[in-house]
Design an enzyme around this catalytic site. Structure first.
Site, PDB file in Angstrom:
ATOM      1  N   ASP A 246       0.863  -1.184   0.000  1.00 13.46           N
ATOM      2  CA  ASP A 246       0.000   0.000   0.000  1.00 13.46           C
ATOM      3  C   ASP A 246       0.898   1.232   0.000  1.00 13.46           C
ATOM      4  O   ASP A 246       2.129   1.119  -0.128  1.00 13.46           O
ATOM      5  CB  ASP A 246      -1.013  -0.034   1.163  1.00 13.46           C
TER       6      ASP A 246
ATOM      7  N   CYS B 196       3.364  -3.059   3.937  1.00 12.52           N
ATOM      8  CA  CYS B 196       2.555  -1.882   4.253  1.00 12.52           C
ATOM      9  C   CYS B 196       3.297  -1.102   5.333  1.00 12.52           C
ATOM     10  O   CYS B 196       4.516  -1.273   5.470  1.00 12.52           O
ATOM     11  CB  CYS B 196       1.115  -2.246   4.624  1.00 12.52           C
TER      12      CYS B 196
ATOM     13  N   THR C 223       3.173  -1.255   8.624  1.00  7.16           N
ATOM     14  CA  THR C 223       3.639  -2.174   9.669  1.00  7.16           C
ATOM     15  C   THR C 223       3.773  -3.616   9.190  1.00  7.16           C
ATOM     16  O   THR C 223       4.378  -4.434   9.879  1.00  7.16           O
ATOM     17  CB  THR C 223       2.624  -2.202  10.832  1.00  7.16           C
TER      18      THR C 223
ATOM     19  N   HIS D 159       9.510 -24.284   9.288  1.00  5.66           N
ATOM     20  CA  HIS D 159       8.533 -24.958  10.146  1.00  5.66           C
ATOM     21  C   HIS D 159       7.083 -24.764   9.726  1.00  5.66           C
ATOM     22  O   HIS D 159       6.261 -25.641   9.949  1.00  5.66           O
ATOM     23  CB  HIS D 159       8.685 -24.474  11.597  1.00  5.66           C
TER      24      HIS D 159
ATOM     25  N   HIS E 196       6.229 -31.193  11.486  1.00  7.45           N
ATOM     26  CA  HIS E 196       5.871 -29.927  10.829  1.00  7.45           C
ATOM     27  C   HIS E 196       4.833 -30.158   9.721  1.00  7.45           C
ATOM     28  O   HIS E 196       3.935 -29.330   9.530  1.00  7.45           O
ATOM     29  CB  HIS E 196       7.122 -29.245  10.282  1.00  7.45           C
TER      30      HIS E 196
HETATM   31  C1  RB5 Z   1      -1.604   2.941   6.397  1.00  7.25           C
HETATM   32  O1  RB5 Z   1      -1.573   4.181   7.038  1.00  7.25           O
HETATM   33  C2  RB5 Z   1      -1.298   1.834   7.396  1.00  7.25           C
HETATM   34  O2  RB5 Z   1      -2.345   1.688   8.281  1.00  7.25           O
HETATM   35  C3  RB5 Z   1      -0.997   0.529   6.687  1.00  7.25           C
HETATM   36  O3  RB5 Z   1       0.063   0.731   5.823  1.00  7.25           O
HETATM   37  C4  RB5 Z   1      -0.613  -0.633   7.566  1.00  7.25           C
HETATM   38  O4  RB5 Z   1       0.383  -0.278   8.474  1.00  7.25           O
HETATM   39  C5  RB5 Z   1      -1.727  -1.357   8.183  1.00  7.25           C
HETATM   40  O5  RB5 Z   1      -1.535  -2.377   8.853  1.00  7.25           O
END
Ligand code: RB5
Length: 150
Positions: free
Chosen positions: A8, A65, A67, A98, A134
């Site tokens: 994203d 993204c 995080t 695993h 596994h």
């Molecule tokens: C976008 O602002 C952010 O929420 C997205 O990139 C991500 O971190 C969501 O988990």
């Protein structure tokens, strides 16, 4: 090996570094977007990349993204996807060994490009261990999908 890529707006800079790294390594990929910094929903790009893994068009997937968390949550709702959310090399290796993970996720707001390339290499170039216990556990994940996913 062909890798499906999704990101994203929060992951687009790290995705650019990822694509450059894959090119340098000679790894084939398909980039399912997003392609600009305009705000988008991570859901749509995680789904597009994961579908390419599930339908066999790509062997593995990598999602970026802010995080890596939103992408991993979406990915793990898709039948046939086992997504490891990894910000260290050990976890990236272990999720292949695993868990037979077929998708990796991480966040641009969490790690830099140098660590990212090491995580990616650990993920792409480690095979499932195939050990009996596994295999049994991955089979139980698949059975859980059959019970719970329509
Ligand atoms: C976008 O602002 C952010 O929420 C997205 O990139 C991500 O971190 C969501 O988990």
């Amino acid at each position: 090996m062909k890798v499906a890529i999704g990101c994203d707006h929060g992951g687009i800079n790290l995705k650019d570094a990822l694509l450059a790294h894959l090119k340098e390594k000679g790894v084939e990929y398909e980039d399912f977007g997003t392609y600009t910094k305009d705000s988008v929903d991570y859901n749509d790009y995680a789904e597009a990349a994961c579908k390419a893994v599930v339908n066999g068009e790509c062997d593995l997937g990598i999602l970026v993204c802010g995080t890596g968390i939103g992408m991993s949550i979406v990915a793990n709702k898709i039948k046939g996807i086992r997504c490891g959310h990894c910000h260290d090399v050990f976890s990236a290796k272990m999720t292949r060994l695993h868990n037979d993970a077929n998708v990796l996720s991480f966040g641009e707001r969490v790690i830099g490009a140098g660590l990212m390339t090491e995580i990616v290499d650990a993920f792409l170039f480690t095979d499932f261990s195939g050990g009996e216990r596994h295999i049994r556990r991955v089979d139980k994940i698949k059975a859980l999908e059959e019970r719970n996913f329509k």
